[in-house]
Design a protein around this motif. Structure first.
Motif, PDB file in Angstrom:
ATOM      1  N   THR A 159      40.166  32.599  29.097  1.00  0.00           N
ATOM      2  CA  THR A 159      39.661  31.940  30.302  1.00  0.00           C
ATOM      3  C   THR A 159      39.434  32.907  31.453  1.00  0.00           C
ATOM      4  N   LYS A 160      40.406  33.767  31.727  1.00  0.00           N
ATOM      5  CA  LYS A 160      40.262  34.681  32.858  1.00  0.00           C
ATOM      6  C   LYS A 160      39.184  35.735  32.585  1.00  0.00           C
ATOM      7  N   ASP A 161      39.081  36.203  31.333  1.00  0.00           N
ATOM      8  CA  ASP A 161      38.027  37.161  31.004  1.00  0.00           C
ATOM      9  C   ASP A 161      36.656  36.517  31.155  1.00  0.00           C
ATOM     10  N   GLY A 191      42.865  29.793  45.719  1.00  0.00           N
ATOM     11  CA  GLY A 191      42.502  29.900  44.312  1.00  0.00           C
ATOM     12  C   GLY A 191      43.028  31.179  43.683  1.00  0.00           C
ATOM     13  N   ALA A 192      42.997  32.272  44.441  1.00  0.00           N
ATOM     14  CA  ALA A 192      43.521  33.547  43.937  1.00  0.00           C
ATOM     15  C   ALA A 192      45.015  33.436  43.650  1.00  0.00           C
ATOM     16  N   LEU A 193      45.752  32.746  44.518  1.00  0.00           N
ATOM     17  CA  LEU A 193      47.181  32.539  44.281  1.00  0.00           C
ATOM     18  C   LEU A 193      47.405  31.636  43.066  1.00  0.00           C
ATOM     19  N   PHE A 194      46.579  30.597  42.963  1.00  0.00           N
ATOM     20  CA  PHE A 194      46.693  29.640  41.862  1.00  0.00           C
ATOM     21  C   PHE A 194      46.508  30.328  40.512  1.00  0.00           C
ATOM     22  N   LEU A 195      45.612  31.301  40.465  1.00  0.00           N
ATOM     23  CA  LEU A 195      45.353  32.014  39.211  1.00  0.00           C
ATOM     24  C   LEU A 195      46.587  32.756  38.700  1.00  0.00           C
ATOM     25  N   ASN A 196      47.469  33.122  39.584  1.00  0.00           N
ATOM     26  CA  ASN A 196      48.673  33.840  39.183  1.00  0.00           C
ATOM     27  C   ASN A 196      49.769  32.919  38.662  1.00  0.00           C
ATOM     28  N   TRP A 197      49.589  31.614  38.835  1.00  0.00           N
ATOM     29  CA  TRP A 197      50.650  30.674  38.495  1.00  0.00           C
ATOM     30  C   TRP A 197      50.383  29.858  37.234  1.00  0.00           C
ATOM     31  N   ASP A 227      35.284  46.521  31.365  1.00  0.00           N
ATOM     32  CA  ASP A 227      34.812  45.938  30.104  1.00  0.00           C
ATOM     33  C   ASP A 227      34.117  44.597  30.318  1.00  0.00           C
ATOM     34  N   THR A 228      34.661  43.732  31.203  1.00  0.00           N
ATOM     35  CA  THR A 228      34.001  42.441  31.442  1.00  0.00           C
ATOM     36  C   THR A 228      32.678  42.643  32.184  1.00  0.00           C
ATOM     37  N   ILE A 242      38.897  41.544  41.155  1.00  0.00           N
ATOM     38  CA  ILE A 242      39.330  42.865  40.687  1.00  0.00           C
ATOM     39  C   ILE A 242      40.845  42.976  40.793  1.00  0.00           C
ATOM     40  N   ALA A 243      41.401  42.502  41.910  1.00  0.00           N
ATOM     41  CA  ALA A 243      42.849  42.579  42.116  1.00  0.00           C
ATOM     42  C   ALA A 243      43.608  41.759  41.083  1.00  0.00           C
ATOM     43  N   ASN A 244      43.028  40.640  40.635  1.00  0.00           N
ATOM     44  CA  ASN A 244      43.667  39.779  39.646  1.00  0.00           C
ATOM     45  C   ASN A 244      43.357  40.196  38.208  1.00  0.00           C
ATOM     46  N   GLY A 245      42.609  41.288  38.033  1.00  0.00           N
ATOM     47  CA  GLY A 245      42.284  41.747  36.694  1.00  0.00           C
ATOM     48  C   GLY A 245      41.243  40.896  35.991  1.00  0.00           C
ATOM     49  N   ILE A 246      40.483  40.130  36.763  1.00  0.00           N
ATOM     50  CA  ILE A 246      39.445  39.272  36.181  1.00  0.00           C
ATOM     51  C   ILE A 246      38.164  40.065  35.962  1.00  0.00           C
TER      52      ILE A 246
END
Length: 249
Positions: free
Chosen positions: A51-53, A96-102, A200-201, A192-196
């Motif tokens: 999903t994140k990729d 949303g950025a915070l939500f992605l980490n949880w 490669d992506t 970028i900070a969340n590694g999304i």
């Protein structure tokens, strides 16, 4: 560089590349014709990538489509509306950025689906929605920022909001094109900070950029043959289909 791209191409099976090619075509078409189609691309991409990729791959393809859409509809933009929505969008992107980490992938998809269905139901009563009220615009801006950050799904909230405000199709497309071009650029450092978004992506996205451009060309031709009533109905239907799929998928 050649070796890097060769490794990226070899990292996915042919079937996945074909699905992503369809996604690229839909994203391009959505940017210049029917934005709801792009959410279908988001759903499809999540079937062949984590999903994140998939969110990172789709984001870069969206930016490619944005470049064409902003130029195509540069004379049909409500700049005042965009200026009012940017602050709440920034708040939504941050949340949303915070939500992605949880949360994990399935929770992301179901959250998106539930939000879209609620917005769709609200959109059935545009008079009650009172889209002209500043508070409603702020709420929709925040939701657009949140959903676009977690799954590149800000289009449906924005679409329903503009439909409630009764924008004609060209003003609708011009306003959403410039709005999401700005939003997608803002999302890049968070992604970028969340590694999304990673090398490669991004390489996968850029490989498919010509297909995105083909989709934008098809969309520019198709929109001339879609009248306003049909345009509004198609946007609503596409939002509903995508919402149900995300919620139940």
């Amino acid at each position: 560089m050649t070796t890097f791209f060769a490794a990226v191409w070899a990292s996915l099976p042919l079937a996945s590349w074909l699905v992503l090619g369809v996604c690229a075509l839909l994203i391009g078409f959505g940017k210049t014709a029917l934005g709801g189609v792009a959410l279908i691309a988001v759903v499809l991409a999540a079937q062949v990538l984590p999903t994140k990729d998939s969110t990172g791959v789709v984001l870069v393809m969206l930016l490619v489509g944005d470049l064409v859409a902003t130029w195509t509809y540069r004379h049909d933009v409500d700049w005042r509306l965009i200026a009012r929505l940017i602050p709440p969008v920034l708040v939504g992107i941050g949340l949303g950025a915070l939500f992605l980490n949880w949360v994990d992938g399935p929770v992301l998809k179901r959250t998106m689906g539930a939000i879209l269905l609620v917005l769709l139901v609200l959109g059935l009563w545009p008079d009650r929605l009172a889209a002209h009220r500043p508070s409603v615009g702020l709420a929709y801006g925040g939701l657009a920022g949140f959903t676009t950050m977690v799954a590149n799904g800000g289009g449906p909230p924005m679409s329903l909001y503009l439909l409630a405000r009764k924008y004609d199709k060209l003003r609708f497309l011009g306003t959403t094109a410039w709005f999401f071009f700005a939003v997608n650029l803002i999302k890049v450092p968070f992604s970028i900070a969340n590694g999304i978004v990673r090398p490669d992506t991004a390489a996968v996205s850029l490989t498919l950029a010509p297909v995105v451009l083909l989709g934008t060309a098809i969309g520019r031709v198709a929109i001339r043959h879609i009248d306003q009533v049909l345009f509004d109905r198609l946007v609503t239907i596409l939002v509903g289909v995508a919402a149900v799929y995300l919620l139940l998928g």
